[in-house]
Design an enzyme around this catalytic site. Structure first.
Site, mmCIF file in Angstrom:
data_model
loop_
_atom_site.group_PDB
_atom_site.id
_atom_site.type_symbol
_atom_site.label_atom_id
_atom_site.label_comp_id
_atom_site.label_asym_id
_atom_site.label_seq_id
_atom_site.Cartn_x
_atom_site.Cartn_y
_atom_site.Cartn_z
ATOM 1 N N SER A 64 0.845 -1.283 -0.118
ATOM 2 C CA SER A 64 -0.057 0.048 0.045
ATOM 3 C C SER A 64 0.829 1.308 0.005
ATOM 4 O O SER A 64 0.287 2.454 -0.372
ATOM 5 C CB SER A 64 -0.827 0.145 1.110
ATOM 6 O OG SER A 64 -2.009 -0.885 1.059
ATOM 7 N N VAL A 261 1.358 -3.576 3.775
ATOM 8 C CA VAL A 261 1.500 -4.875 4.853
ATOM 9 C C VAL A 261 2.553 -5.772 4.315
ATOM 10 O O VAL A 261 2.741 -6.823 5.106
ATOM 11 C CB VAL A 261 -0.090 -5.645 4.489
ATOM 12 C CG1 VAL A 261 -1.302 -4.884 4.826
ATOM 13 C CG2 VAL A 261 -0.021 -6.291 2.723
#
Length: 313
Positions: A64, A261
């Site tokens: 992300s 993540v």
């Protein structure tokens, strides 16, 4: 005056000694196999000086964190028209939540939660085949980092396509509201591949320099975005960059930051430094446990928090 080289080395040593390291992202098989003992930190200063320690040259899936670069690209394509399709408010919910979309008619709260990033990917896809859109983003990231060796980890991209059922649901749900305008599988292909970009801490910190320098590219005269747009992207990183833990990150670290993540975090000290940290173990909110702690230590020692009194640093 802070001895930054020693500070970076000391923080890396402290993180290496930590026994509690969080949990790797097990729902993406290639990430589940990453050694959680790894830790890297890189700080790139405004004058071009680089300080790094630990596993700072080890590529990892930025996940992300890629949303920062994709957002920059989408704003370059359609400008403020983007904000008719995605909001600018913290979500207060997990990064892959679908709950708010029904109540808010398919408009995601911000571009850094997964639903918002899918809308951004849909914008970046416009007028391109997915392969071309992916290549355009990869070239942009390479340009920002001054590094042509940055690649997409195809094994991670395939794994995301095979396991990304919540993202598939989000894309189809927003398609029902007309906020995904391409076939969902095409938009998802762009999104899964951008998340699979692999970079080291040094490469990531180099790529973030334009946000540290008011929109300028490295030490070149070229401008990536206007100073106003750089400031606004930093504002979104501060308020939304860590999902439902964004307030806690602002409280503890006080810097614009975007997590992934894969365990990476890009943090910006405007006018001072672009910082990248990586430790694969995540906390309950999906953010790097030791990466967050390391940035807290760095901000405390340097006074770089955006909330610090003027001149403290």
């Amino acid at each position: 005056m802070t001895d930054l080289a020693r500070l970076v080395s000391d923080i890396a040593a402290e993180m290496a000694a930590c026994s509690e390291r969080g949990t790797v992202a097990s729902y993406i098989p290639p990430l589940a196999r990453i050694d959680p003992r790894q830790f890297g930190l890189c700080v790139v200063l405004a004058d071009g000086t680089v300080h790094q320690a630990g596993d700072s040259e080890q590529p990892f899936s930025i996940q992300s964190v890629s949303k920062v670069f994709a957002l920059t690209q989408a704003l370059g394509k359609i400008g403020d028209a983007l904000w008719r399709r995605v909001g600018r408010e913290p979500s207060g919910t997990p990064f892959n939540s679908i709950v708010q979309l029904e109540r808010e008619q398919g408009i995601p709260r911000n571009p850094f939660i997964n639903a918002g990033a899918l809308v951004v990917a849909d914008v970046n896809l416009a007028g391109h085949a997915p392969k071309l859109a992916i290549g355009e983003l990869l070239r942009f990231v390479r340009y920002l980092a001054d590094d042509e060796t940055i690649v997409i980890d195809e094994a991670v991209a395939r794994a995301e396509q095979e396991t990304g059922f919540r993202n598939i649901a989000l894309a189809n749900y927003m398609r029902a509201f007309g906020n995904i305008r391409h076939a969902p599988e095409l938009t998802l292909g762009v999104y899964f591949h951008q998340c699979a970009i692999a970079m080291s801490c040094r490469q990531l910190a180099m790529a973030g320099r334009f946000l540290m320098q008011g929109g300028s590219h490295g030490r070149q005269a070229a401008r990536v975005v206007s100073p106003q747009r750089a400031r606004r992207i930093n504002a979104l990183m501060l308020t939304c960059g860590h999902y439902d833990a964004s307030g806690d990150f602002a409280f503890r670290v006080g810097l614009p930051g975007k997590s992934g993540v894969g365990g990476g975090i890009l943090a910006i000290a405007p006018g001072k430094a672009s910082i990248a940290v990586w430790s694969p173990g995540l906390n309950a909110n999906g953010n790097s446990m030791l990466g967050t702690l390391a940035l807290e230590r760095l901000a405390e020692a340097t006074g770089w928090s955006v909330f610090a009194p003027s001149g403290q640093a």
